[in-house]
Design a protein around this motif. Structure first.
Motif: not given
Length: 70
Positions: A4-8
């Motif tokens: 999720e952090t990578d996507e953000r």
């Protein structure tokens, strides 16, 4: 959670890239408009000078008297 952090981060980086491109395009337009404005100022000055010259040249031909309606 890491995914999720990578996507953000990816989404933020994409938005930043689009914003940088947009700012670059705006800057190019501003530079072009500045050039256009400078050219127009030069043309207006030339035309103003020409009109002033023509007016001065015609001043001797026109009598200095009041129009008939006075």
């Amino acid at each position: 959670m890491e995914k999720e952090t990578d996507e953000r981060f990816t989404a933020i980086e994409m938005k930043l890239a689009y914003m940088e491109d947009f700012v670059s395009q705006i800057q190019q337009v501003a530079v072009e408009q500045t050039r256009t404005i400078e050219n127009l100022k030069k043309e207006v000055k030339l035309m103003s000078d020409k009109i002033r010259e023509m007016s001065d040249a015609m001043e001797g031909d026109i009598p200095n008297r009041k129009p008939p309606h006075y």
